[in-house]
Write a protein that holds these residues in place. Structure first.
Motif, PDB file in Angstrom:
ATOM      1  N   TYR A  94       0.764  -1.360   0.088  1.00  0.00           N
ATOM      2  CA  TYR A  94       0.463  -0.344  -0.304  1.00  0.00           C
ATOM      3  C   TYR A  94       0.795   1.214  -0.048  1.00  0.00           C
ATOM      4  CZ  TYR A  94      -4.125  -2.796   1.287  1.00  0.00           C
ATOM      5  OH  TYR A  94      -5.301  -3.263   0.494  1.00  0.00           O
ATOM      6  N   TYR A  95       0.510   1.911  -1.161  1.00  0.00           N
ATOM      7  CA  TYR A  95       1.226   3.372  -0.645  1.00  0.00           C
ATOM      8  C   TYR A  95       0.701   4.750  -0.924  1.00  0.00           C
ATOM      9  CZ  TYR A  95       5.013   0.430  -3.648  1.00  0.00           C
ATOM     10  OH  TYR A  95       5.478  -0.743  -4.616  1.00  0.00           O
ATOM     11  N   GLY A 116       5.246   8.335  -1.707  1.00  0.00           N
ATOM     12  CA  GLY A 116       5.424   7.172   0.009  1.00  0.00           C
ATOM     13  C   GLY A 116       6.539   5.604  -0.458  1.00  0.00           C
ATOM     14  N   GLN A 117       6.984   4.980   0.521  1.00  0.00           N
ATOM     15  CA  GLN A 117       7.980   3.850  -0.406  1.00  0.00           C
ATOM     16  C   GLN A 117       6.804   3.090   0.343  1.00  0.00           C
ATOM     17  OE1 GLN A 117      10.723   3.807  -1.332  1.00  0.00           O
ATOM     18  NE2 GLN A 117      10.903   5.851  -1.176  1.00  0.00           N
ATOM     19  N   GLY A 118       5.364   2.642   0.320  1.00  0.00           N
ATOM     20  CA  GLY A 118       4.424   1.894   0.427  1.00  0.00           C
ATOM     21  C   GLY A 118       5.194   0.224   2.441  1.00  0.00           C
ATOM     22  N   THR A 119       4.033   0.380   2.591  1.00  0.00           N
ATOM     23  CA  THR A 119       3.955  -0.198   3.620  1.00  0.00           C
ATOM     24  C   THR A 119       2.507  -1.964   3.609  1.00  0.00           C
ATOM     25  OG1 THR A 119       2.879  -0.510   5.986  1.00  0.00           O
ATOM     26  CG2 THR A 119       2.125   0.721   4.457  1.00  0.00           C
ATOM     27  N   GLN A 120       3.623  -3.396   3.649  1.00  0.00           N
ATOM     28  CA  GLN A 120       2.605  -4.368   3.014  1.00  0.00           C
ATOM     29  C   GLN A 120       1.711  -4.750   4.021  1.00  0.00           C
ATOM     30  OE1 GLN A 120       3.659  -6.591   0.698  1.00  0.00           O
ATOM     31  NE2 GLN A 120       2.194  -7.535   0.847  1.00  0.00           N
ATOM     32  N   VAL A 121       0.549  -5.198   3.181  1.00  0.00           N
ATOM     33  CA  VAL A 121      -0.662  -6.148   3.760  1.00  0.00           C
ATOM     34  C   VAL A 121      -0.578  -7.304   3.045  1.00  0.00           C
ATOM     35  CG1 VAL A 121      -3.197  -5.012   3.952  1.00  0.00           C
ATOM     36  CG2 VAL A 121      -1.716  -3.753   4.932  1.00  0.00           C
TER      37      VAL A 121
END
Length: 125
Positions: A94-95, A116-121
């Motif tokens: 998710y960005y 942004g760099q993103g975060t994993q879900v």
């Protein structure tokens, strides 16, 4: 310049919830629209939700309507994505993104000025 930093990703079982955060740093006064996108392995990046920073109006992709809620805390320069009733198909990176112009129904990636760099879900069944 604006820097976007996401947090809050993780692993959850189907039906669970997560809240993502996107903190904006730098000259944020000219960013009128904040958005969340996601990208699953082997798929194109897709829009999830947008929020107009000036008035708070929101827009959602059909796939997340009724389950996800985008919100903002202007004092903290932070945008949130509350994700409920998560499904395995929500699994993705998710960005967070920001653009100068007003939000709209278009999900054109090129319209967004900062990412942004993103975060994993990850949602397991």
């Amino acid at each position: 310049q604006v820097q976007l930093v996401e947090s809050g990703g993780g692993s959850v079982q189907a039906g669970g919830s997560l809240r993502l955060s996107c903190a904006a740093f730098g000259y944020t006064y000219n960013t009128n629209c904040m958005a969340w996108f996601r990208q699953a392995p082997g798929k194109e990046r897709e829009g999830v939700a947008t929020i107009y920073t000036g008035g708070g109006s929101t827009y959602y992709a059909d796939s997340v309507k009724g389950r996800f809620t985008i919100s903002q805390d202007n004092a903290k320069n932070t945008v949130y994505l509350q994700m409920n009733s998560l499904k395995p198909e929500d699994t993705a990176m998710y960005y967070c993104a920001a653009k100068f112009f007003a939000c709209g129904p278009s999900w054109q990636l090129a319209d967004y000025n900062y990412w942004g760099q993103g975060t994993q879900v990850t949602v397991s069944s």
